[in-house]
Design an enzyme around this catalytic site. Structure first.
Site, PDB file in Angstrom:
ATOM      1  N   LYS A 185      62.630 -68.424 -46.767  1.00  0.00           N
ATOM      2  CA  LYS A 185      61.518 -68.303 -47.731  1.00  0.00           C
ATOM      3  C   LYS A 185      61.531 -69.484 -48.702  1.00  0.00           C
ATOM      4  O   LYS A 185      60.496 -70.079 -49.000  1.00  0.00           O
ATOM      5  CB  LYS A 185      61.642 -66.984 -48.505  1.00  0.00           C
ATOM      6  CG  LYS A 185      61.407 -65.757 -47.652  1.00  0.00           C
ATOM      7  CD  LYS A 185      59.976 -65.714 -47.159  1.00  0.00           C
ATOM      8  CE  LYS A 185      59.713 -64.635 -46.156  1.00  0.00           C
ATOM      9  NZ  LYS A 185      58.439 -64.756 -45.452  1.00  0.00           N
ATOM     10  N   TYR A 205      67.683 -65.331 -44.248  1.00  0.00           N
ATOM     11  CA  TYR A 205      66.290 -64.899 -44.433  1.00  0.00           C
ATOM     12  C   TYR A 205      65.748 -65.463 -45.751  1.00  0.00           C
ATOM     13  O   TYR A 205      64.672 -66.067 -45.802  1.00  0.00           O
ATOM     14  CB  TYR A 205      66.193 -63.364 -44.426  1.00  0.00           C
ATOM     15  CG  TYR A 205      64.907 -62.864 -45.005  1.00  0.00           C
ATOM     16  CD1 TYR A 205      63.712 -62.967 -44.288  1.00  0.00           C
ATOM     17  CD2 TYR A 205      64.833 -62.326 -46.300  1.00  0.00           C
ATOM     18  CE1 TYR A 205      62.507 -62.543 -44.837  1.00  0.00           C
ATOM     19  CE2 TYR A 205      63.640 -61.903 -46.857  1.00  0.00           C
ATOM     20  CZ  TYR A 205      62.485 -62.004 -46.117  1.00  0.00           C
ATOM     21  OH  TYR A 205      61.291 -61.602 -46.662  1.00  0.00           O
ATOM     22  N   SER A 212      59.294 -64.235 -51.498  1.00  0.00           N
ATOM     23  CA  SER A 212      60.041 -63.043 -51.888  1.00  0.00           C
ATOM     24  C   SER A 212      60.821 -63.296 -53.168  1.00  0.00           C
ATOM     25  O   SER A 212      61.293 -64.421 -53.418  1.00  0.00           O
ATOM     26  CB  SER A 212      61.008 -62.716 -50.744  1.00  0.00           C
ATOM     27  OG  SER A 212      62.008 -61.863 -51.190  1.00  0.00           O
TER      28      SER A 212
HETATM   29  P1  NAD Z   1      56.303 -56.848 -40.730  1.00  0.00           P
HETATM   30  O1  NAD Z   1      57.455 -57.097 -39.826  1.00  0.00           O
HETATM   31  O2  NAD Z   1      55.729 -55.479 -40.778  1.00  0.00           O
HETATM   32  O3  NAD Z   1      55.120 -57.874 -40.416  1.00  0.00           O
HETATM   33  C1  NAD Z   1      55.357 -59.168 -39.930  1.00  0.00           C
HETATM   34  C2  NAD Z   1      54.501 -59.358 -38.687  1.00  0.00           C
HETATM   35  O4  NAD Z   1      54.731 -60.680 -38.178  1.00  0.00           O
HETATM   36  C3  NAD Z   1      54.859 -58.377 -37.568  1.00  0.00           C
HETATM   37  O5  NAD Z   1      53.676 -57.716 -37.148  1.00  0.00           O
HETATM   38  C4  NAD Z   1      55.444 -59.264 -36.466  1.00  0.00           C
HETATM   39  O6  NAD Z   1      55.140 -58.781 -35.170  1.00  0.00           O
HETATM   40  C5  NAD Z   1      54.788 -60.597 -36.761  1.00  0.00           C
HETATM   41  N1  NAD Z   1      55.543 -61.770 -36.298  1.00  0.00           N
HETATM   42  C6  NAD Z   1      56.861 -62.054 -36.491  1.00  0.00           C
HETATM   43  N2  NAD Z   1      57.161 -63.226 -35.928  1.00  0.00           N
HETATM   44  C7  NAD Z   1      56.008 -63.721 -35.371  1.00  0.00           C
HETATM   45  C8  NAD Z   1      55.675 -64.880 -34.635  1.00  0.00           C
HETATM   46  N3  NAD Z   1      56.589 -65.793 -34.336  1.00  0.00           N
HETATM   47  N4  NAD Z   1      54.408 -65.059 -34.227  1.00  0.00           N
HETATM   48  C9  NAD Z   1      53.455 -64.147 -34.514  1.00  0.00           C
HETATM   49  N5  NAD Z   1      53.713 -62.995 -35.191  1.00  0.00           N
HETATM   50  C10 NAD Z   1      54.975 -62.798 -35.605  1.00  0.00           C
HETATM   51  O7  NAD Z   1      56.743 -57.320 -42.198  1.00  0.00           O
HETATM   52  P2  NAD Z   1      56.044 -57.099 -43.608  1.00  0.00           P
HETATM   53  O8  NAD Z   1      56.894 -56.192 -44.420  1.00  0.00           O
HETATM   54  O9  NAD Z   1      54.605 -56.794 -43.428  1.00  0.00           O
HETATM   55  O10 NAD Z   1      56.239 -58.552 -44.220  1.00  0.00           O
HETATM   56  C11 NAD Z   1      55.246 -59.560 -44.111  1.00  0.00           C
HETATM   57  C12 NAD Z   1      55.766 -60.845 -44.713  1.00  0.00           C
HETATM   58  O11 NAD Z   1      56.142 -60.609 -46.078  1.00  0.00           O
HETATM   59  C13 NAD Z   1      57.006 -61.407 -44.024  1.00  0.00           C
HETATM   60  O12 NAD Z   1      56.908 -62.805 -44.005  1.00  0.00           O
HETATM   61  C14 NAD Z   1      58.128 -60.955 -44.926  1.00  0.00           C
HETATM   62  O13 NAD Z   1      59.239 -61.794 -44.841  1.00  0.00           O
HETATM   63  C15 NAD Z   1      57.470 -61.036 -46.301  1.00  0.00           C
HETATM   64  N6  NAD Z   1      58.105 -60.179 -47.310  1.00  0.00           N
HETATM   65  C16 NAD Z   1      58.252 -58.842 -47.062  1.00  0.00           C
HETATM   66  C17 NAD Z   1      58.895 -58.034 -48.005  1.00  0.00           C
HETATM   67  C18 NAD Z   1      59.090 -56.560 -47.744  1.00  0.00           C
HETATM   68  O14 NAD Z   1      59.890 -55.939 -48.466  1.00  0.00           O
HETATM   69  N7  NAD Z   1      58.416 -55.954 -46.770  1.00  0.00           N
HETATM   70  C19 NAD Z   1      59.356 -58.590 -49.206  1.00  0.00           C
HETATM   71  C20 NAD Z   1      59.171 -59.953 -49.431  1.00  0.00           C
HETATM   72  C21 NAD Z   1      58.538 -60.746 -48.472  1.00  0.00           C
HETATM   73  N1  UFG Z   2      69.587 -48.905 -51.322  1.00  0.00           N
HETATM   74  C1  UFG Z   2      70.411 -47.794 -51.216  1.00  0.00           C
HETATM   75  N2  UFG Z   2      70.484 -47.184 -49.992  1.00  0.00           N
HETATM   76  C2  UFG Z   2      69.801 -47.623 -48.897  1.00  0.00           C
HETATM   77  C3  UFG Z   2      68.975 -48.761 -49.028  1.00  0.00           C
HETATM   78  C4  UFG Z   2      68.889 -49.397 -50.262  1.00  0.00           C
HETATM   79  O1  UFG Z   2      71.053 -47.372 -52.170  1.00  0.00           O
HETATM   80  O2  UFG Z   2      69.930 -47.027 -47.818  1.00  0.00           O
HETATM   81  C5  UFG Z   2      69.456 -49.554 -52.652  1.00  0.00           C
HETATM   82  C6  UFG Z   2      69.909 -51.013 -52.676  1.00  0.00           C
HETATM   83  O3  UFG Z   2      71.285 -51.094 -52.927  1.00  0.00           O
HETATM   84  C7  UFG Z   2      69.038 -51.583 -53.801  1.00  0.00           C
HETATM   85  C8  UFG Z   2      67.736 -50.758 -53.693  1.00  0.00           C
HETATM   86  O4  UFG Z   2      68.083 -49.579 -52.977  1.00  0.00           O
HETATM   87  O5  UFG Z   2      69.617 -51.299 -55.057  1.00  0.00           O
HETATM   88  C9  UFG Z   2      66.623 -51.487 -52.956  1.00  0.00           C
HETATM   89  O6  UFG Z   2      67.116 -51.937 -51.689  1.00  0.00           O
HETATM   90  P1  UFG Z   2      66.130 -52.458 -50.524  1.00  0.00           P
HETATM   91  O7  UFG Z   2      66.992 -52.785 -49.347  1.00  0.00           O
HETATM   92  O8  UFG Z   2      65.008 -51.484 -50.314  1.00  0.00           O
HETATM   93  O9  UFG Z   2      65.462 -53.767 -51.167  1.00  0.00           O
HETATM   94  P2  UFG Z   2      66.124 -55.114 -51.691  1.00  0.00           P
HETATM   95  O10 UFG Z   2      65.759 -55.240 -53.136  1.00  0.00           O
HETATM   96  O11 UFG Z   2      67.549 -55.214 -51.348  1.00  0.00           O
HETATM   97  O12 UFG Z   2      65.362 -56.206 -50.814  1.00  0.00           O
HETATM   98  C10 UFG Z   2      63.946 -56.154 -50.562  1.00  0.00           C
HETATM   99  C11 UFG Z   2      63.643 -56.722 -49.175  1.00  0.00           C
HETATM  100  C12 UFG Z   2      63.928 -58.193 -49.145  1.00  0.00           C
HETATM  101  C13 UFG Z   2      63.204 -58.894 -50.251  1.00  0.00           C
HETATM  102  C14 UFG Z   2      63.526 -58.250 -51.592  1.00  0.00           C
HETATM  103  C15 UFG Z   2      62.681 -58.869 -52.650  1.00  0.00           C
HETATM  104  O13 UFG Z   2      64.423 -56.071 -48.193  1.00  0.00           O
HETATM  105  O14 UFG Z   2      63.431 -58.733 -47.938  1.00  0.00           O
HETATM  106  O15 UFG Z   2      63.266 -56.855 -51.541  1.00  0.00           O
HETATM  107  O16 UFG Z   2      63.023 -58.371 -53.884  1.00  0.00           O
HETATM  108  F1  UFG Z   2      63.563 -60.181 -50.290  1.00  0.00           F
END
Ligand code: NAD
Ligand code: UFG
Length: 333
Positions: free
Chosen positions: A153, A149, A124
């Site tokens: 990562k 969190y 991330s």
């Molecule tokens: P998500 O929660 O939709 O998907 C993660 C999946 O992992 C889920 O289906 C959950 O059931 C499964 N899981 C969790 N713990 C587990 C375990 N111990 N064993 C088996 N399965 C397990 O999340 P996502 O948004 O699809 O994110 C996927 C990956 O990308 C995550 O590692 C997350 O941290 C990373 N990531 C997501 C974002 C974002 O904004 N969505 C940003 C940066 C990184």
């Molecule tokens: N925001 C609002 N109102 C809300 C939610 C978010 O104003 O209800 C704003 C936040 O302050 C920020 C922007 O929208 O300026 C984006 O916020 P998000 O929570 O959607 O995303 P972040 O950038 O904070 O974080 C996300 C994921 C993290 C990941 C990161 C990587 O949640 O897991 O992107 O850039 F690590």
């Protein structure tokens, strides 16, 4: 390639499985269904014509995980499984380290034991912290993570790098995602958050469907064009396609590479709100609130390495991201 996709029924994992299948790969999904539903498998089938083999297994359970490796001859792993709620990780850090680090170590051990050499890991942009100037470049390394969190990562990135140095056969691509939003064009796959959404787009969608009264905009006094936070939003289908290129790259190279996946463009909170208003055809309420602790003003990616190494370039713009999200949320009210 025969690929194990951990967390494959989740938001990014499910879209990636579709793109892997479309690219001709064989996908096996492993998920404990903690944050996703089994019906995703039928949706993947509806889109691709193929229902992937599925194991309901927790990566923390080494013995169950080993059975999956024993029954399959994987060539690669794409590792999405993990917890991802920033706020929750502050309250229950041990659970986050146990799942995201402990679970991952089980997986990396078994990859070594079963000679599965190719890995793509979901990292991330959070690992840049608030230490660096935009656009964030991979060579900056690590900043200060502001929550457990983010630290899970960072620790995974370190483990993967060390493991690749110690094993000459190992190959890994660490993808640093920026802000994935959007949904599959079919309206079948998308992100349904549990409880009150932390992230911007699901919150905006809930304002539109009437679950929330108004969007809380966290701060309008940042040093950005309209004062609200700026992020690099990327369509989840673009991000999914980057995984196909990354796993194919891993297969052809050795060692570890860290690569940003974003569009290289920054949009403010109000830009996203207005794009969603365009998609749904009406105005949505919002109120300016205090800044959210831990937030930074601006985050967007330097995307040149992704283009250079993977030939990856994001295709979809913010309007398409919001149109596809809107369609998904209309179908899944
Ligand atoms: P998500 O929660 O939709 O998907 C993660 C999946 O992992 C889920 O289906 C959950 O059931 C499964 N899981 C969790 N713990 C587990 C375990 N111990 N064993 C088996 N399965 C397990 O999340 P996502 O948004 O699809 O994110 C996927 C990956 O990308 C995550 O590692 C997350 O941290 C990373 N990531 C997501 C974002 C974002 O904004 N969505 C940003 C940066 C990184
Ligand atoms: N925001 C609002 N109102 C809300 C939610 C978010 O104003 O209800 C704003 C936040 O302050 C920020 C922007 O929208 O300026 C984006 O916020 P998000 O929570 O959607 O995303 P972040 O950038 O904070 O974080 C996300 C994921 C993290 C990941 C990161 C990587 O949640 O897991 O992107 O850039 F690590």
């Amino acid at each position: 390639m025969k690929i194990l996709v951990t967390g494959g029924t989740g938001f990014i994992g499910s879209h990636t499985c579709v793109e892997l299948i479309n690219a001709g790969h064989e996908v096996v999904i492993l998920d404990n269904l903690y944050n996703s539903k089994i019906d995703v498998l039928d949706k993947i089938k509806a889109i691709t014509g193929i229902k992937p083999k599925f194991y309901q297994v927790d990566i923390k359970d080494y013995n169950e995980l080993e059975k999956v490796f024993g029954e399959n001859n994987f060539e690669a792993v794409i590792h999405f499984a993990g917890y991802k709620a920033v706020g929750e990780s502050v309250s229950i850090p041990l659970d986050y380290y146990d799942n995201n680090v402990g679970g991952s170590i089980n997986l990396y051990r078994l990859m070594k034991k079963y000679s599965v050499d190719n890995l793509v890991f979901s990292s991330s942009a959070t690992v840049y912290g608030d230490n660096f100037e935009v656009p964030f470049k991979e060579e900056y390394g690590y900043g200060n993570t502001t929550n457990p969190y983010g630290t899970t990562k960072l620790v995974n990135e370190m483990i993967i790098n060390d493991n690749c140095k110690a094993n000459e056969k190992a190959s890994a691509v660490i993808l640093r995602y920026f802000n994935p939003i959007g949904a599959h064009e079919s309206g079948l796959l998308g992100e349904i958050p549990n409880g009150i959404p932390n992230n911007l787009l699901p919150y905006v969608a809930q304002v539109e469907t009437g679950i929330r009264e108004y969007l809380r905009v966290f701060g309008d006094d940042y040093d950005t064009p309209d004062g609200t936070g700026v992020r690099d939003y990327i369509h989840v289908v673009d991000l999914a396609k980057a995984h196909v290129l990354a796993i194919e790259y891993a297969q052809k190279h050795k060692g570890a590479q860290t690569i940003n996946v974003g569009t290289g463009n920054g949009y403010s909170v109000l830009d996203v709100l207005h794009a969603y208003e365009k998609a749904c055809g009406r105005k949505l309420e919002y109120k300016i609130m205090e800044r959210r602790p831990g937030d930074i003003a601006t985050s967007y990616a330097d995307v040149s390495k992704a283009e250079r190494l993977l030939g990856f370039k994001a295709k979809y713009d913010i309007d398409k991201m919001c149109e596809d999200s809107y369609r998904f949320y209309q179908n899944n009210k």
